[in-house]
Scaffold this active site. Sequence first.
Site, mmCIF file in Angstrom:
data_model
loop_
_atom_site.group_PDB
_atom_site.id
_atom_site.type_symbol
_atom_site.label_atom_id
_atom_site.label_comp_id
_atom_site.label_asym_id
_atom_site.label_seq_id
_atom_site.Cartn_x
_atom_site.Cartn_y
_atom_site.Cartn_z
ATOM 1 N N TYR A 110 0.856 -1.196 0.000
ATOM 2 C CA TYR A 110 0.000 0.000 0.000
ATOM 3 C C TYR A 110 0.887 1.238 0.000
ATOM 4 C CZ TYR A 110 -4.340 2.467 0.128
ATOM 5 O OH TYR A 110 -5.382 3.273 -0.228
ATOM 6 N N ARG A 163 -8.961 11.436 -7.754
ATOM 7 C CA ARG A 163 -8.020 12.011 -6.783
ATOM 8 C C ARG A 163 -7.291 10.872 -6.093
ATOM 9 N NH1 ARG A 163 -6.738 12.755 -1.960
ATOM 10 N NH2 ARG A 163 -8.398 11.354 -1.294
ATOM 11 N N LYS A 181 -6.665 -1.634 -1.073
ATOM 12 C CA LYS A 181 -7.516 -1.503 0.110
ATOM 13 C C LYS A 181 -8.117 -2.843 0.503
ATOM 14 C CE LYS A 181 -7.661 2.959 1.187
ATOM 15 N NZ LYS A 181 -7.432 3.529 2.542
ATOM 16 N N GLU A 253 -13.704 5.543 -2.455
ATOM 17 C CA GLU A 253 -12.270 5.789 -2.281
ATOM 18 C C GLU A 253 -11.737 6.705 -3.378
ATOM 19 O OE1 GLU A 253 -8.929 5.448 -0.039
ATOM 20 O OE2 GLU A 253 -10.734 4.271 0.356
ATOM 21 N N ASP A 254 -11.057 7.769 -2.975
ATOM 22 C CA ASP A 254 -10.315 8.649 -3.874
ATOM 23 C C ASP A 254 -11.187 9.272 -4.966
ATOM 24 O OD1 ASP A 254 -8.175 8.163 -2.327
ATOM 25 O OD2 ASP A 254 -6.994 7.082 -3.798
ATOM 26 N N ASP A 276 -13.773 6.456 2.875
ATOM 27 C CA ASP A 276 -12.583 6.270 3.707
ATOM 28 C C ASP A 276 -11.737 7.533 3.772
ATOM 29 O OD1 ASP A 276 -10.789 4.681 5.300
ATOM 30 O OD2 ASP A 276 -9.455 4.643 3.572
ATOM 31 N N ASP A 277 -11.660 8.295 2.670
ATOM 32 C CA ASP A 277 -10.852 9.516 2.658
ATOM 33 C C ASP A 277 -11.399 10.557 3.629
ATOM 34 O OD1 ASP A 277 -9.131 8.657 0.419
ATOM 35 O OD2 ASP A 277 -11.002 8.768 -0.699
ATOM 36 N N ASN A 418 -0.274 11.783 1.682
ATOM 37 C CA ASN A 418 0.321 10.629 0.999
ATOM 38 C C ASN A 418 0.486 10.945 -0.483
ATOM 39 O OD1 ASN A 418 0.759 8.447 2.849
ATOM 40 N ND2 ASN A 418 -1.442 8.318 3.122
#
Length: 575
Positions: A110, A163, A181, A253-254, A276-277, A418
Site C-alpha cells: 500500500y 483524486r 484496500k 475511495e479517492d 474512507d478519505d 500521501n
Amino acid sequence: MAQNSDQMKEEIDVRIGRPKVRGMDLLKDAHQNKGMCFTLKERQLLGLQGLLPPNIITQDQQVYFVMQNFYRWDNDLDRFIYMMSLQDRNERLFYRTIMQNVELMMPIIYTPTVGQACLKYGLTLRKPRGLYITIHDLGHVYDILCNWYIDDIKTIVVTDGERILGLGDLGAYGMGIPIGKLSLYTALAGMQPHQCLPIVLDVGTDNETLMKDPLYIGLKQKRERGPKYDALLDELMSAVVKKYGSNCLVQFEDFGNHNAFRLLEKYRNSYCTFNDDIQGTASVAVAGLLASLKITGKSLLENKFVFQGAGEASIGIAKLLIMALIELGANEEQAYSRIWMVDSRGLIVKNRPAGGVTGQKIPFAQDHEPIDKLEDVIKQIKPTAIIGAAAQPGAFTETILRDMAEFNEHPIIFALSNPTSKAECTAKQAYVATKGKCVFASGSPFKAVTIDGKTFHPGQGNNAYVFPAVGLATVACDIRTIPESIFLESAKALANMVTKEHLAEGRVYPPLADIRKVSTDIAVYLAQYAFKENLAFHYPEPTDKRHFIESHQYQIDYEEYIPPLYDWPGHSTKL
C-alpha cells in the site's frame, strides 16, 4: 433425460465435498492452490501427482522462499509487482507472508508504493483484477456485476480515479487503490478475500498526460460530469443491492472533493456505505490526537487546531473533532472556534476578499482578518496542533516548526499527506526543528529519528488502523447504514490501545506489527456498540462478541483436504 457423465460427476463432487477444480486447474486457482504444500494423499486424490516437484514442504518454508525472492529485487515497485503476482498464484501464502512481515510489507503493498504502481499501472498490470464499469455502460451495470465469477460479495471498494492519493486524476490507473484496500481488509482484519470486489468507474480523465499515454488502459476522453455521472453512480448502488443485498458494504475511495462529500451525504442513510478519505482518515487522525493528549497533558477542549488544506480529509477530521468536542461538553459555537483552516487562498474567514469560501468550508469560516500565508497564520493564531492533509510537500517549513515549539511545550505536528513525496514535512525535520519536543504523526511511514540520544518512532496515521475493522464489524454484524458515531467510537478505541510504553517512544498509534490484533479488538468494540445502539441486524445477538468476530475472519493457514472415500466407475478415490 439421462444426464451425461460430466453432469453426474459434478453432482458426486458436490455430495462428497470434492472440489470441482482439480489437477492443473487447481494449481491455477489462487483461492485453493497450496503449491508444494499439497500432501502426497492430496496430490493423489486431486489429480496433482506429477504436476508438482516431489518434495513436500511446509507453509513456513514457502514464506521463507517468498522472502528470499522479495529481497532479490532492489526497488519497491518491483517488490510490489512480485507480491501482486504471488497474490494471483497463492492467496493464503500471500496473506501469511504479509502477516508475518507487516511493518515491512505495508509500505510495499500500500502507501507509498501503491502510488508508484498507479502511476505506472499500464506497465504493472499482469492480470485483470476487479471490474471496470465505464460511462458507456449506463443501463448495463447489473449485467456487468453478473459477469463477476463470485456471487457472495460482501465488500466493494469503488473509485472513479479522480483524486488518487495526492497524485491527482489517474482515471482507470486508479484500480490499484481498490485492490490495495481490499488486500488490507483481508490481511489486517481477516475479511474473506473471495467476498471482496474492487471496482473502477471509468468516466474518462482530465489528465492530458494519460490521454497521450500509449499504455493507458482507460477511456481516452474528457471526464464525464453532470447528470450522466450521477446516473451511473445511482445505477451502481441499485445494482449492488439487487445483486448482493442491502448489507453489501460499498466503500468510496479517492473521489474528487466536489463529489466525495456530495455522494456521501446522498447515499449514507440509504445504503451500507462510507468514504474512507473523509471518515476513515478522520477517525485515525482523531485517534492520534486523543492519544497525543496523554503526552501534552491538555484536554481536547484546551487545544486549538490549524489545518493546512480544506479538502475532504481535512474537513472530515474537523467534523469528527467537532463531534468529539461537543461530546465533551462544548457547544457548537465553542467547538468550531477551536478549528482554523487554511486553503490555497489563505485563512478561511468570513467575507474573505479572495473568496472561495463555499460548500463544506462555510461552517469553518472564522471572524478574523484575512491572512494569506500559513507561516503568518501560525504566528497569529498560535495553535497547539497543526494538521496537514492537502498534499503540499514542505508546507510545514522550519520556521513553522520552530514557532510551534516556541509557544507549545509539546506541539502536535501531523503531516498526513500521501504518498511520502507529498508529506508536509518529514519526521526528521519535525523532531530536529522542535528539538524533540513535538508529537509527530504522518500519513506515510518514516524511519526512527534519534535526537540528543533519544530515539523517536514516528506514528503513521494510516487509515488501515480503522477501515478494515469497520468493514469487518459491518459485515459480521449486518450493519445496514454506518453513522458518524461508528468512526468516533473507532477513534476512541484505537486511542485507548496506545500504552505508556508506546508514548515513551513517541508513538501515538500501536505498532503496525500489532495491527491484526488492533483491528480485531476494534471490530469487537464496534460489535458491542452496534448491538447496543440497535445498528446491527444480525440475529440472534451473539453473547460472546469476540468469538463471533473471530469466527468471520479468514484463516491464513492451509486447510487439509480429506474427502470421504467414494468410488465411481473408473475413478477410485481409495489410496
